[in-house]
Design a protein around this motif. Structure first.
Motif, mmCIF file in Angstrom:
data_model
loop_
_atom_site.group_PDB
_atom_site.id
_atom_site.type_symbol
_atom_site.label_atom_id
_atom_site.label_comp_id
_atom_site.label_asym_id
_atom_site.label_seq_id
_atom_site.Cartn_x
_atom_site.Cartn_y
_atom_site.Cartn_z
ATOM 1 N N ASN A 15 12.228 10.368 -11.776
ATOM 2 C CA ASN A 15 13.580 10.047 -12.235
ATOM 3 C C ASN A 15 14.621 10.782 -11.390
ATOM 4 N N LYS A 16 14.358 12.042 -11.096
ATOM 5 C CA LYS A 16 15.278 12.813 -10.246
ATOM 6 C C LYS A 16 15.269 12.297 -8.809
ATOM 7 N N LEU A 17 14.096 11.980 -8.302
ATOM 8 C CA LEU A 17 13.994 11.506 -6.924
ATOM 9 C C LEU A 17 14.732 10.187 -6.727
ATOM 10 N N ALA A 18 14.703 9.308 -7.732
ATOM 11 C CA ALA A 18 15.358 8.010 -7.619
ATOM 12 C C ALA A 18 16.869 8.134 -7.503
ATOM 13 N N LYS A 19 17.420 9.297 -7.877
ATOM 14 C CA LYS A 19 18.870 9.487 -7.811
ATOM 15 C C LYS A 19 19.350 9.840 -6.409
ATOM 16 N N ILE A 20 18.443 10.302 -5.551
ATOM 17 C CA ILE A 20 18.881 10.697 -4.212
ATOM 18 C C ILE A 20 18.480 9.686 -3.142
ATOM 19 N N ALA A 21 17.456 8.868 -3.422
ATOM 20 C CA ALA A 21 17.044 7.799 -2.502
ATOM 21 C C ALA A 21 16.110 6.879 -3.280
ATOM 22 N N PRO A 22 15.984 5.620 -2.867
ATOM 23 C CA PRO A 22 15.148 4.673 -3.628
ATOM 24 C C PRO A 22 13.685 5.111 -3.691
ATOM 25 N N VAL A 23 13.056 4.766 -4.810
ATOM 26 C CA VAL A 23 11.614 4.936 -4.969
ATOM 27 C C VAL A 23 10.968 3.599 -4.617
ATOM 28 N N HIS A 24 10.035 3.631 -3.694
ATOM 29 C CA HIS A 24 9.414 2.415 -3.164
ATOM 30 C C HIS A 24 8.101 2.139 -3.877
ATOM 31 N N THR A 25 7.912 0.897 -4.336
ATOM 32 C CA THR A 25 6.632 0.485 -4.914
ATOM 33 C C THR A 25 5.793 -0.171 -3.829
ATOM 34 N N ALA A 26 4.681 0.446 -3.504
ATOM 35 C CA ALA A 26 3.831 -0.037 -2.415
ATOM 36 C C ALA A 26 3.029 -1.256 -2.854
ATOM 37 N N LYS A 27 2.550 -1.990 -1.887
ATOM 38 C CA LYS A 27 1.686 -3.146 -2.127
ATOM 39 C C LYS A 27 0.288 -2.838 -1.591
ATOM 40 N N GLY A 28 -0.653 -3.750 -1.824
ATOM 41 C CA GLY A 28 -1.988 -3.618 -1.262
ATOM 42 C C GLY A 28 -2.957 -2.919 -2.188
ATOM 43 N N CYS A 29 -3.932 -2.286 -1.591
ATOM 44 C CA CYS A 29 -4.982 -1.581 -2.323
ATOM 45 C C CYS A 29 -4.529 -0.155 -2.598
ATOM 46 N N GLY A 30 -4.925 0.396 -3.733
ATOM 47 C CA GLY A 30 -4.441 1.728 -4.082
ATOM 48 C C GLY A 30 -5.469 2.587 -4.768
#
Length: 422
Positions: free
Chosen positions: A240-255
Motif C-alpha cells: 500500500n505504501k509502495l503504490a503511493k510512490i510508483a505503480p505496483v506492476h502485476t506480472a504475467k506468465g508462470c509464477g
C-alpha cells in the motif's frame, strides 16, 4: 535514499554481515516452525541460478523453543561459514547460497505483536544493505515464504524499473489433505475476487498483496521505510505504501507455487481463513465473498471525491445523497468525516492546480487501506458477505464471465484473464 534509510531506520541486529562473494539475485524468506522441505525444493529448482537466500529464522514469544531445529539441522549439514554472531553462510550448490540469520540468538524471541513483520523487515533490510555493498547485482528484493516454490529460471525475469514493486503470479498446489486443498482454493478465489473488483472500478490499488510472491525495488523499499512491524498484514501495508510512490506492476506468465496447508503462524491471513473454512461442513457455504454492491458504492464514492477536489466549494454530504441511498450516504459521510476528508480536499486543492496533479494527490489519500475500510463498512451495515455458491451464481457478482460454478474452472478463467499460467 537507501543510504539514509540504512543509517537511520534499518533493523540490522549485529550487522550488516560482511560477506565475500556476489550473487545476481536475493530472496528473503522468514522461517518459523518449518520443515526443511522448502530448502530442498529451492536447491533442486535453483541450482543454476546465482541466488542468495536470506533466511530469517525467528521464534515469536510463547512458541516452542525447538520449533526451528529441523531447519537448523539441515543447514548445519551443508558447507557452512560462520560470519558473526547470528549469521552463517551455507552453500547449497555452486550458485545457490543461504545466509541464515538467527533472530533469536541476536534479539531473543520476537515480540508477538511484530511476528513475521519483524522477520521480513530484518531480511529485507539485510538484502538492501547487500545490494548497496554490491554483493547483490539485481535492484530487486524478492519476498517469499517457506511454503512457496519458485520455478526454475524465474529469477532471470526482467521487471520495469519505473515500478515500485512486482506482484508475481501465484497458485496454490494440492496438498496431502483434499479438504485443505478445497478450502484453500475457495480462499484463493476470494483474494482474486477482491482484486478483480478493485480492477473493475479503476483504482491504482488493484493488485494482490501477498508477501510470499512479490518483488520490491530496493530504492522504493527504502523510500517507504521498510516492512511494517506487524504480526500479520505486513505485506498489505508495505505494498500500500509502495503504490503511493510508483505503480505496483502485476506480472504475467508462470509464477510462485504455494502449498495448501494448515497454518497458525499469523493471527489473520490465509492460514486462519482456511482453518475457519475447514470448520464448516461445506466450504462453499461460508460467507467470505464481498457483495459486488459494496464495490459499486465504493466506485461512486471515489468518483465523487475526484469531483470534489475540482470544485471550488463542494458540498460532499448533499452530493452523496444524490448518488446513493440516504442511509448509506450518512454512514459514508460519518466515516469520511472521521478521516477529515474536507481538510484533505482543501490540502489537495492548495497543493496542485492541474486536474491530473490533483488526481495523483487524491490517489495517495484514498489509499488501499481506506478502500478496504469502506468495503467493510458497507459489508457490516448494508451488504452482508455472500457464500461462494451465492457469489458464483449471482448475476453481476464477478467482474469477469464465469465458465461455470466450479471453483477449479473459475480459477482457470481468472488466470487466463490475468495472463497467468501454472
Amino acid at each position: 535514499m537507501a543510504t539514509q534509510y540504512l543509517s537511520t531506520y534499518a533493523i540490522l541486529p549485529g550487522g550488516p554481515p560482511k560477506i565475500q562473494g556476489d550473487w545476481h539475485h536475493v530472496l528473503v524468506v522468514p522461517s518459523f516452525d518449518e520443515s526443511a522441505d522448502f530448502l530442498h525444493r529451492l536447491a533442486a529448482t535453483q541450482k543454476h541460478t546465482s541466488l542468495l537466500i536470506v533466511l530469517v529464522i525467528n521464534r515469536p514469544e510463547g512458541s516452542d523453543a525447538a520449533c526451528n531445529d529441523e531447519v537448523g539441522e539441515y543447514l548445519a549439514q551443508q558447507p557452512t561459514q560462520s560470519l558473526q554472531t547470528g549469521y552463517q553462510l551455507h552453500q547449497l550448490s555452486e550458485a545457490l547460497s543461504v545466509l541464515s540469520i538467527d533472530l533469536e540468538a541476536l534479539e531473543g524471541p520476537t515480540p508477538a505483536a511484530q511476528g513475521v513483520g519483524r522477520a521480513r523487515r530484518v531480511g529485507c533490510d539485510t538484502a538492501l544493505a547487500l545490494i548497496q555493498q554490491g554483493v547483490i547485482k539485481s535492484p530487486w528484493i524478492y519476498s517469499g515464504d517457506a511454503d512457496a516454490g519458485w520455478p526454475e529460471g524465474f529469477f532471470h525475469s526482467e521487471w520495469p524499473a519505473q515500478h515500485s514493486a512486482i506482484c508475481l503470479p501465484f497458485t496454490h498446489e494440492p496438498g496431502g489433505d483434499p479438504t485443505v486443498t478445497s478450502a484453500t482454493l475457495i480462499y484463493e478465489l476470494k483474494i482474486h475476487h477482491y482484486m478483480l473488483q478493485l480492477e473493475r472500478i479503476g483504482t491504482p490499488y488493484a493488485f494482490h498483496t501477498l508477501g510470499s510472491s512479490c518483488a520490491l525495488h530496493n530504492e522504493a523499499y527504502a523510500a517507504v521505510r521498510g516492512v511494517p512491524l506487524r504480526s500479520a498484514g505486513e505485506d498489505f501495508y508495505l505494498l500500500n505504501k509502495l503504490a503511493k510512490i510508483a505503480p505496483v506492476h502485476t506480472a504475467k506468465g508462470c509464477g510462485v507455487t504455494l502449498q495448501s496447508r494448515r497454518s497458525q503462524r499469523a493471527p489473520f491471513g490465509t492460514g486462519p481463513a482456511v482453518n475457519e473454512l475447514l470448520t464448516a461442513e461445506r466450504h462453499s457455504d461460508v460467507p467470505i465473498f464481498y457483495d459486488a454492491r459494496c464495490f459499486d458504492t465504493l466506485a461512486i464514492v471515489i468518483e465523487r471525491f475526484n469531483h470534489w477536489i475540482l470544485e471550488p466549494q463542494p458540498d460532499p454530504k448533499r452530493d452523496l445523497h444524490d448518488y446513493v441511498d440516504p442511509v448509506i450516504a450518512d454512514d459514508l459521510s460519518d466515516l469520511l468525516t472521521r478521516w477529515r476528508y474536507q481538510r484533505a480536499i482543501q490540502h489537495i486543492q492548495r497543493a496542485a492546480a492541474a486536474p491530473s496533479a490533483r488526481q495523483k494527490h487524491a490517489d495517495i489519500w484514498f489509499d488501499g487501506f481506506k478502500l478496504l475500510k469502506i468495503i467493510h463498512l458497507l459489508r457490516d451495515r448494508h451488504y452482508p458477505n455472500l457464500t461462494f455458491r451465492e457469489s458464483a451464481a449471482g448475476q453481476g457478482q464477478w467482474p469477469i464471465a464465469l465458465p461455470s460454478e466450479s471453483p477449479t474452472e473459475i480459477r482457470q478463467a481468472i488466470y487466463e484473464h490475468l495472463g497467468w499460467w501454472r
